[in-house]
Design a protein around this motif. Structure first.
Motif, PDB file in Angstrom:
ATOM      1  N   SER B 116       8.639  32.250  73.031  1.00 34.13           N
ATOM      2  CA  SER B 116       9.596  31.303  72.461  1.00 34.13           C
ATOM      3  C   SER B 116       9.754  31.557  70.963  1.00 34.13           C
ATOM      4  N   ASN B 117      10.865  31.031  70.408  1.00 32.77           N
ATOM      5  CA  ASN B 117      11.190  31.295  69.010  1.00 32.77           C
ATOM      6  C   ASN B 117      10.120  30.846  68.018  1.00 32.77           C
ATOM      7  N   ASP B 118       9.601  29.599  68.201  1.00 36.66           N
ATOM      8  CA  ASP B 118       8.611  29.136  67.223  1.00 36.66           C
ATOM      9  C   ASP B 118       7.299  29.917  67.365  1.00 36.66           C
ATOM     10  N   MET B 119       7.039  30.413  68.590  1.00 33.16           N
ATOM     11  CA  MET B 119       5.868  31.248  68.808  1.00 33.16           C
ATOM     12  C   MET B 119       6.038  32.565  68.038  1.00 33.16           C
ATOM     13  N   VAL B 120       7.242  33.156  68.133  1.00 37.24           N
ATOM     14  CA  VAL B 120       7.530  34.402  67.422  1.00 37.24           C
ATOM     15  C   VAL B 120       7.343  34.201  65.920  1.00 37.24           C
ATOM     16  N   ASN B 121       7.901  33.088  65.403  1.00 39.57           N
ATOM     17  CA  ASN B 121       7.815  32.835  63.969  1.00 39.57           C
ATOM     18  C   ASN B 121       6.383  32.564  63.515  1.00 39.57           C
ATOM     19  N   SER B 122       5.568  32.022  64.416  1.00 43.32           N
ATOM     20  CA  SER B 122       4.162  31.786  64.067  1.00 43.32           C
ATOM     21  C   SER B 122       3.386  33.087  64.052  1.00 43.32           C
ATOM     22  N   LEU B 123       3.886  34.054  64.833  1.00 48.80           N
ATOM     23  CA  LEU B 123       3.183  35.316  65.008  1.00 48.80           C
ATOM     24  C   LEU B 123       3.436  36.287  63.853  1.00 48.80           C
ATOM     25  N   VAL B 124       4.641  36.223  63.303  1.00 55.64           N
ATOM     26  CA  VAL B 124       5.067  37.211  62.306  1.00 55.64           C
ATOM     27  C   VAL B 124       4.120  37.360  61.106  1.00 55.64           C
ATOM     28  N   PRO B 125       3.640  36.269  60.477  1.00 55.71           N
ATOM     29  CA  PRO B 125       2.820  36.476  59.269  1.00 55.71           C
ATOM     30  C   PRO B 125       1.347  36.745  59.559  1.00 55.71           C
ATOM     31  N   ARG B 126       0.971  37.122  60.790  1.00 53.30           N
ATOM     32  CA  ARG B 126      -0.433  37.102  61.164  1.00 53.30           C
ATOM     33  C   ARG B 126      -1.331  38.150  60.512  1.00 53.30           C
ATOM     34  N   SER B 127      -0.723  39.221  59.940  1.00 54.58           N
ATOM     35  CA  SER B 127      -1.604  40.261  59.419  1.00 54.58           C
ATOM     36  C   SER B 127      -2.069  39.982  57.989  1.00 54.58           C
ATOM     37  N   ILE B 128      -1.657  38.854  57.407  1.00 52.13           N
ATOM     38  CA  ILE B 128      -2.106  38.582  56.040  1.00 52.13           C
ATOM     39  C   ILE B 128      -3.088  37.417  56.007  1.00 52.13           C
ATOM     40  N   THR B 129      -3.671  37.217  54.845  1.00 51.23           N
ATOM     41  CA  THR B 129      -4.773  36.275  54.696  1.00 51.23           C
ATOM     42  C   THR B 129      -4.340  34.823  54.974  1.00 51.23           C
ATOM     43  N   THR B 130      -5.218  34.052  55.614  1.00 49.52           N
ATOM     44  CA  THR B 130      -4.869  32.756  56.203  1.00 49.52           C
ATOM     45  C   THR B 130      -4.002  31.798  55.366  1.00 49.52           C
ATOM     46  N   PRO B 131      -4.413  31.422  54.137  1.00 50.57           N
ATOM     47  CA  PRO B 131      -3.611  30.397  53.449  1.00 50.57           C
ATOM     48  C   PRO B 131      -2.161  30.828  53.242  1.00 50.57           C
ATOM     49  N   ILE B 132      -1.953  32.096  52.896  1.00 55.56           N
ATOM     50  CA  ILE B 132      -0.595  32.581  52.656  1.00 55.56           C
ATOM     51  C   ILE B 132       0.158  32.689  53.975  1.00 55.56           C
ATOM     52  N   ALA B 133      -0.539  33.165  55.010  1.00 51.20           N
ATOM     53  CA  ALA B 133       0.094  33.287  56.330  1.00 51.20           C
ATOM     54  C   ALA B 133       0.606  31.923  56.797  1.00 51.20           C
ATOM     55  N   MET B 134      -0.189  30.889  56.565  1.00 52.22           N
ATOM     56  CA  MET B 134       0.217  29.554  56.992  1.00 52.22           C
ATOM     57  C   MET B 134       1.445  29.072  56.218  1.00 52.22           C
ATOM     58  N   ASP B 135       1.473  29.366  54.921  1.00 50.19           N
ATOM     59  CA  ASP B 135       2.643  28.998  54.096  1.00 50.19           C
ATOM     60  C   ASP B 135       3.902  29.689  54.609  1.00 50.19           C
ATOM     61  N   ILE B 136       3.783  30.997  54.848  1.00 46.19           N
ATOM     62  CA  ILE B 136       4.946  31.776  55.287  1.00 46.19           C
ATOM     63  C   ILE B 136       5.436  31.264  56.637  1.00 46.19           C
ATOM     64  N   SER B 137       4.490  30.996  57.525  1.00 47.21           N
ATOM     65  CA  SER B 137       4.820  30.483  58.851  1.00 47.21           C
ATOM     66  C   SER B 137       5.690  29.225  58.733  1.00 47.21           C
ATOM     67  N   GLU B 138       5.277  28.354  57.839  1.00 48.41           N
ATOM     68  CA  GLU B 138       6.020  27.115  57.581  1.00 48.41           C
ATOM     69  C   GLU B 138       7.452  27.436  57.113  1.00 48.41           C
ATOM     70  N   ILE B 139       7.553  28.372  56.170  1.00 46.37           N
ATOM     71  CA  ILE B 139       8.849  28.730  55.583  1.00 46.37           C
ATOM     72  C   ILE B 139       9.817  29.280  56.634  1.00 46.37           C
ATOM     73  N   ILE B 140       9.313  30.177  57.524  1.00 40.38           N
ATOM     74  CA  ILE B 140      10.228  30.820  58.473  1.00 40.38           C
ATOM     75  C   ILE B 140      10.338  30.043  59.781  1.00 40.38           C
ATOM     76  N   GLY B 141       9.747  28.868  59.858  1.00 39.62           N
ATOM     77  CA  GLY B 141       9.938  28.028  61.034  1.00 39.62           C
ATOM     78  C   GLY B 141       8.926  28.242  62.138  1.00 39.62           C
ATOM     79  N   GLY B 142       7.708  28.607  61.770  1.00 39.53           N
ATOM     80  CA  GLY B 142       6.645  28.732  62.762  1.00 39.53           C
ATOM     81  C   GLY B 142       5.742  27.509  62.730  1.00 39.53           C
ATOM     82  N   GLU B 143       4.610  27.634  63.431  1.00 41.07           N
ATOM     83  CA  GLU B 143       3.649  26.535  63.506  1.00 41.07           C
ATOM     84  C   GLU B 143       2.395  26.991  62.748  1.00 41.07           C
ATOM     85  N   PRO B 144       2.149  26.467  61.514  1.00 43.81           N
ATOM     86  CA  PRO B 144       1.055  26.991  60.692  1.00 43.81           C
ATOM     87  C   PRO B 144      -0.315  27.025  61.372  1.00 43.81           C
ATOM     88  N   THR B 145      -0.684  25.998  62.154  1.00 45.82           N
ATOM     89  CA  THR B 145      -2.014  26.029  62.777  1.00 45.82           C
ATOM     90  C   THR B 145      -2.103  27.147  63.817  1.00 45.82           C
TER      91      THR B 145
END
Lengths: 123, 232
Positions: B116-145
């Protein structure tokens, strides 16, 4: 021995202080960059300008960077809370992560290697 | 801190140190402390009927050390700065490539298997360090947790796969080895890189940080364009 432990603890507290400073700056100027990265840049700059001496942070930094995996363990244990990861979608997700990680690592490594080789030939 | 929290905190450290000892002795990649140690703890939690939140009330202090640990990476970078400066071009080019590939490949693979779309958006920032990945996830419409979970799964798989990638595509230079580990698997890859050598570890530390910064920029510029053309 005890002196060394006390030194390490004090240095970690000092590094924690720099982190808080970084957090403060990030909040104050609304940067999209997390405080830890700002803290890293601050510490690096302070070391370069000899405001902070290497001996002040070396032992503590060595312990923190050396045992980095330990700090990921609680989050890794936390994966159990997400049963989505364990089901059919989970298998697919892990497949995407594994494939994508292989591609990312291979591309990064190959580009870095080839740029360096070309540089070496020129020299 | 409650008694159970204190036991969790100290217990995690002890189990981690033991896992590390076993790993060093056996030198078997799959026995990575990041895999074995959490599995043992999960088993103990299940056997003793302890909830994750009880465990984490103490163990979270270990997660909090990730902040000062990130700051501490200034030290190896400072010590090796002249060398890093010399290889600035290789570092910059490989990390921009790596970051773009991370975004595109997560996106394409995820769409291919029909997430699903929000799953894809949550997946995209996964290769970077946690706090930044969570921020990016939020920005592009993913689920930070959700992203935080993907980050740790990436770190785990990356630290196991990384050495195999290095071996099979015959990566030769220390710079390339370190950079690919830090780019592909953030702190977990960096820890692996320090196992290979001080120099590899330094390159990896730098990769982890620079990749995070590049990803912030790309997720704001490049990702929306990609999203627009592929999802419509």
């Amino acid at each position: 021995m005890y002196m060394k432990i006390i030194k390490i603890i004090l240095q970690i507290i000092f590094l924690y202080g720099i982190l808080l400073l970084g957090d403060g700056i990030a909040r104050l100027v609304h940067l999209p960059i997390p405080g830890s990265i700002i803290g890293l840049v601050l510490l690096f700059t302070a070391l370069q300008l000899h405001i902070v001496k290497l001996e002040w942070v070396d032992l503590g930094a060595g312990l923190l960077t050396g045992e980095l995996l330990l700090f990921f363990v609680p989050s890794a244990v936390g994966v159990v809370q997400y049963d989505q990861i364990l089901g059919v979608i989970g298998v697919k997700l892990v497949a995407v992560i594994v494939l994508s990680t292989i591609v990312v690592m291979a591309c990064t490594g190959l580009v870095a290697d080839s740029v360096q080789k070309r540089g070496a030939k020129k020299a | 801190m409650s008694l159970i929290g204190l036991i969790s905190f100290i217990g995690t450290i002890i189990i981690f140190l033991l896992s590390k000892k076993v790993y060093k002795k056996m030198n078997w990649i799959i026995l990575s402390p990041l895999l074995i140690c959490p599995l043992i703890i999960i088993a103990i939690l299940l056997i003793t009927h302890t909830s994750y939140s009880d465990y984490n009330s103490g163990a979270t202090w270990l997660s909090k050390l990730l902040g000062p640990a990130t700051v501490a990476f200034a030290v190896p970078i400072y010590k090796n700065f002249p060398l890093l400066k010399k290889h600035a071009k290789a570092i910059g080019l490989s990390l921009v490539t790596g970051s773009a590939v991370a975004i595109i490949s997560s996106f394409l693979f995820a769409m291919w298997i029909g997430l699903s779309n929000d799953m894809v958006n949550s997946l995209v920032p996964r290769s970077i360090t946690t706090p930044i990945a969570m921020d990016i996830s939020e920005i592009i419409g993913g689920e930070p947790t959700m992203t935080a979970v993907f980050v740790i799964v990436t770190g785990l798989t990356g630290s196991i796969i990384g050495p195999l990638v290095i071996k099979y595509i015959r990566i030769r230079t220390s710079a390339a080895k370190g950079l690919l580990l830090g780019m592909g698997a953030h702190g977990c890859g960096t820890s692996k890189a320090f196992e290979i050598g001080e120099l590899e570890g330094t390159y990896s530390s730098l990769a982890m940080i620079v990749a995070a910064l590049i990803s912030i920029v790309l997720s704001d510029t490049f990702f929306p364009v990609l999203q627009h053309y592929l999802v419509g």
